[in-house]
Design an enzyme around this catalytic site. Sequence first.
Site, mmCIF file in Angstrom:
data_model
loop_
_atom_site.group_PDB
_atom_site.id
_atom_site.type_symbol
_atom_site.label_atom_id
_atom_site.label_comp_id
_atom_site.label_asym_id
_atom_site.label_seq_id
_atom_site.Cartn_x
_atom_site.Cartn_y
_atom_site.Cartn_z
ATOM 1 C CB CYS A 7 -0.768 0.123 1.321
ATOM 2 S SG CYS A 7 -1.351 1.741 1.442
ATOM 3 C CG HIS A 49 -4.062 -1.391 5.051
ATOM 4 N ND1 HIS A 49 -3.615 -0.134 3.790
ATOM 5 C CD2 HIS A 49 -4.793 -1.856 4.497
ATOM 6 C CE1 HIS A 49 -4.453 -1.002 2.989
ATOM 7 N NE2 HIS A 49 -4.488 -1.482 3.473
ATOM 8 C CG HIS A 102 -7.570 8.588 1.043
ATOM 9 N ND1 HIS A 102 -7.221 7.357 0.547
ATOM 10 C CD2 HIS A 102 -8.400 9.426 0.011
ATOM 11 C CE1 HIS A 102 -7.571 7.492 -0.537
ATOM 12 N NE2 HIS A 102 -7.956 9.134 -0.908
ATOM 13 C CG HIS A 104 -9.543 13.590 -1.348
ATOM 14 N ND1 HIS A 104 -8.640 13.993 -1.966
ATOM 15 C CD2 HIS A 104 -10.067 12.642 -0.706
ATOM 16 C CE1 HIS A 104 -8.167 12.534 -2.443
ATOM 17 N NE2 HIS A 104 -8.917 11.813 -1.994
HETATM 18 P P1 5GP Z 1 -8.885 8.414 -4.043
HETATM 19 O O1 5GP Z 1 -8.580 8.735 -5.489
HETATM 20 O O2 5GP Z 1 -7.934 7.585 -3.698
HETATM 21 O O3 5GP Z 1 -9.021 9.786 -2.812
HETATM 22 O O4 5GP Z 1 -7.216 9.809 -4.116
HETATM 23 C C1 5GP Z 1 -6.281 9.932 -3.968
HETATM 24 C C2 5GP Z 1 -5.719 11.121 -3.442
HETATM 25 O O5 5GP Z 1 -4.525 10.629 -3.446
HETATM 26 C C3 5GP Z 1 -5.065 11.722 -5.280
HETATM 27 O O6 5GP Z 1 -5.675 12.963 -4.803
HETATM 28 C C4 5GP Z 1 -3.664 11.238 -5.111
HETATM 29 O O7 5GP Z 1 -3.112 12.573 -6.074
HETATM 30 C C5 5GP Z 1 -3.017 10.989 -3.840
HETATM 31 N N1 5GP Z 1 -1.295 10.744 -3.994
HETATM 32 C C6 5GP Z 1 -1.308 8.802 -4.381
HETATM 33 N N2 5GP Z 1 -0.380 9.066 -4.754
HETATM 34 C C7 5GP Z 1 0.066 9.815 -3.992
HETATM 35 C C8 5GP Z 1 2.086 10.221 -3.480
HETATM 36 O O8 5GP Z 1 2.545 8.884 -3.412
HETATM 37 N N3 5GP Z 1 1.591 11.058 -2.497
HETATM 38 C C9 5GP Z 1 0.664 12.238 -2.242
HETATM 39 N N4 5GP Z 1 0.733 12.705 -1.597
HETATM 40 N N5 5GP Z 1 0.048 11.922 -2.916
HETATM 41 C C10 5GP Z 1 -0.377 10.444 -3.310
HETATM 42 ZN ZN ZN Z 2 -2.313 1.184 3.856
#
Ligand code: 5GP
Ligand code: ZN
Length: 115
Positions: A7, A49, A102, A104
């Site tokens: 992950c 996790h 997560h 945002h």
């Molecule tokens: P999801 O679409 O799963 O809600 O959002 C995942 C978020 O994680 C996205 O906004 C993406 O830009 C961010 N993200 C993905 N990989 C990384 C990473 O390696 N580092 C950071 N800081 N953000 C990440």
């Molecule tokens: Zn994880």
Amino acid sequence: MHQDPNCIFCKIVAGQIPSKKVFEDEDLLVFHDINPWAPVHVLVIPKRHIATHYDVAPEDSAVLGKMLALAPKLMRELGVVNGFRTLINTGEDGRQEVQHLHVHVMGGPRPWLRG
Ligand code: 5GP
Ligand code: ZN
């Protein structure tokens, strides 16, 4: 603490992938999103996790509460004083890309790239 070695966010928690950290305690980590939609865009994650919001167990309630309680404090500290948006994507139809829970938290002056 339960971690998934494959992950990407567990790797960030473990320090194996660098991130711009905003906050850390024993339960939570907050870092800047690598692809921000807004002038300020951070991700609040549990260190443990938990794959998706579907996978939250009753014993996770306190950590979930901490995540939401922290958001306004961090936004103020980051200079976001005119409002912010809080978002959790869950599963395929929720367009969740990273399979580690997560929140945002996005703010700062409009216009934003998305959201
Ligand atoms: P999801 O679409 O799963 O809600 O959002 C995942 C978020 O994680 C996205 O906004 C993406 O830009 C961010 N993200 C993905 N990989 C990384 C990473 O390696 N580092 C950071 N800081 N953000 C990440
Ligand atoms: Zn994880």
